[in-house]
Write an enzyme that holds these catalytic residues in place. Structure first.
Site, PDB file in Angstrom:
ATOM      1  N   LYS A 229      -8.822   6.376  -3.893  1.00  9.40           N
ATOM      2  CA  LYS A 229      -7.669   7.159  -4.356  1.00  9.40           C
ATOM      3  C   LYS A 229      -7.731   8.614  -3.917  1.00  9.40           C
ATOM      4  O   LYS A 229      -8.775   9.130  -3.504  1.00  9.40           O
ATOM      5  CB  LYS A 229      -7.512   6.995  -5.866  1.00  9.40           C
ATOM      6  N   ARG A 264     -12.176  -1.944 -10.137  1.00 13.16           N
ATOM      7  CA  ARG A 264     -11.207  -2.555  -9.213  1.00 13.16           C
ATOM      8  C   ARG A 264     -11.424  -1.946  -7.832  1.00 13.16           C
ATOM      9  O   ARG A 264     -11.253  -0.739  -7.660  1.00 13.16           O
ATOM     10  CB  ARG A 264      -9.800  -2.300  -9.733  1.00 13.16           C
TER      11      ARG A 264
HETATM   12  N1  HH2 Z   1      -4.480   1.045  -9.108  1.00 16.24           N
HETATM   13  C1  HH2 Z   1      -3.604   0.538  -8.200  1.00 16.24           C
HETATM   14  C2  HH2 Z   1      -3.032  -0.723  -8.390  1.00 16.24           C
HETATM   15  N2  HH2 Z   1      -3.367  -1.486  -9.458  1.00 16.24           N
HETATM   16  N3  HH2 Z   1      -4.622  -1.785 -11.442  1.00 16.24           N
HETATM   17  C3  HH2 Z   1      -5.474  -1.313 -12.348  1.00 16.24           C
HETATM   18  N4  HH2 Z   1      -5.824  -2.065 -13.417  1.00 16.24           N
HETATM   19  N5  HH2 Z   1      -6.036  -0.059 -12.233  1.00 16.24           N
HETATM   20  C4  HH2 Z   1      -5.736   0.764 -11.188  1.00 16.24           C
HETATM   21  O1  HH2 Z   1      -6.252   1.905 -11.140  1.00 16.24           O
HETATM   22  C5  HH2 Z   1      -4.816   0.296 -10.196  1.00 16.24           C
HETATM   23  C6  HH2 Z   1      -4.258  -1.008 -10.361  1.00 16.24           C
HETATM   24  C7  HH2 Z   1      -3.238   1.339  -6.989  1.00 16.24           C
HETATM   25  O2  HH2 Z   1      -4.128   1.130  -5.932  1.00 16.24           O
HETATM   26  P1  HH2 Z   1      -3.910   0.136  -4.697  1.00 16.24           P
HETATM   27  O3  HH2 Z   1      -3.605  -1.249  -5.175  1.00 16.24           O
HETATM   28  O4  HH2 Z   1      -5.099   0.252  -3.831  1.00 16.24           O
HETATM   29  O5  HH2 Z   1      -2.690   0.727  -3.867  1.00 16.24           O
HETATM   30  P2  HH2 Z   1      -1.112   0.482  -3.909  1.00 16.24           P
HETATM   31  O6  HH2 Z   1      -0.626   0.731  -5.293  1.00 16.24           O
HETATM   32  O7  HH2 Z   1      -0.573   1.476  -2.899  1.00 16.24           O
HETATM   33  O8  HH2 Z   1      -0.848  -0.951  -3.516  1.00 16.24           O
END
Ligand code: HH2
Length: 287
Positions: A229, A264
């Protein structure tokens, strides 16, 4: 340490008990990230086709992820909402194939209608980063007997960074998570995990304050999702998100040492190895 997740329908690896199935684990485990999106901030487009996504999901499970988290909408800051029909088309075949091959699958969605479809094809857990923004979400999970992860995200991904104002970020986030947990349990959801929503409507200082306050006083197993992040980039000067796995590991080991149940992560193999060493060093009974 023992963590438990209770469901009223079978979970791979769980033991059956009087009122359902309980999955137990004894040190911080990994939730592997599988984004079936064209625009996720670090891996957008890499696993956008069903076949590639399913292969990647299976490899995350083989690398030791306890849960594979399938998402069809980016929640990065500024992301515009995706039509639920599009989100469903993205996640449904991937959830179905992974669940059929015995992987514990969570569906990463803010929408009850997407959660319902995913549960219908085998999703075992709902991962709702919005913390029950959709009023139908608890009923969907309660009726299906499926556990939920409630997250903290003020407003929507499109606007959340404008909402990054708190008098006391730790008190406000933990208060919101407690309220969401209570709502879900009162509605009959079998098990609730809580996630402070690192990077969701928060500055770097807010993220650090929340992490330093672990274990958060929520009375639920805690999930931490810092993988790649922006605050890691800001604090380390690493601009490319996919080069932030070392910084991610540092954050997640810190969270593990403060009792996180799940972290995660994109880099599952790296996390499994690092968490195993961390546990071997900390747990007197492990050697
Ligand atoms: N962060 C993201 C998505 N889902 N779920 C939980 N429980 N906690 C988190 O911090 C979280 C999450 C965002 O990250 P990412 O999936 O890598 O990216 P994007 O939202 O651009 O798909």
């Amino acid at each position: 340490m023992t963590f438990a997740l209770h469901a009223r329908r079978p979970l791979p690896g769980a033991s059956a008990d009087a009122d359902g199935w309980t999955l137990r684990w004894t040190s911080t485990a990994v939730m592997g990230i599988l984004n079936v999106t064209p625009d996720s901030f670090s891996d957008g487009g890499r696993f956008a086709g069903t076949e590639l996504a399913v292969d990647h999901g299976r490899s995350l499970a083989a690398a030791g992820a306890l849960v594979v988290d399938v998402g069809g909408e980016s929640t990065r800051p500024g992301a515009e909402p995706v039509d639920p029909a599009v989100e469903i088309d993205r996640v449904r075949p991937v959830v179905a194939a992974l669940a059929a091959s015995g992987v514990v699958v969570s569906v990463d969605t803010r929408r009850a209608e997407v959660a319902a479809v995913a549960i219908g094809v085998g999703a075992h857990i709902v991962n709702d980063v919005s913390g029950l923004a959709d009023p139908e979400m608890v009923a969907v999970c309660a009726t299906a007997g499926v556990p939920i992860v409630v997250g903290h995200l003020p407003g929507t991904p499109a606007t959340m960074q404008e909402a990054a104002h708190y008098d006391d970020v730790v008190a406000e986030v933990t208060g919101a998570l407690r309220a969401a947990r209570d709502t879900a349990l009162a509605a009959g959801v079998p098990s609730v995990l809580a996630d402070p929503g690192i990077g969701f409507g928060k500055t770097s200082a807010h993220n650090i304050a929340l992490l330093r306050s672990m274990p958060l006083e929520v009375d639920a197993p805690i999930v931490v999702g810092a993988s790649r992040k922006g605050f890691i980039g800001r604090l380390t000067g690493v601009a490319e998100a996919d080069r932030r796995d070392p910084g991610t590991l540092a954050v997640h080991l810190f969270a593990a040492q403060r009792g996180a149940a799940l972290v995660r992560a994109h880099d599952v193999a790296g996390h499994v190895q690092a968490l195993a060493m961390d546990w071997a060093l900390r747990e007197p009974g492990s050697m």
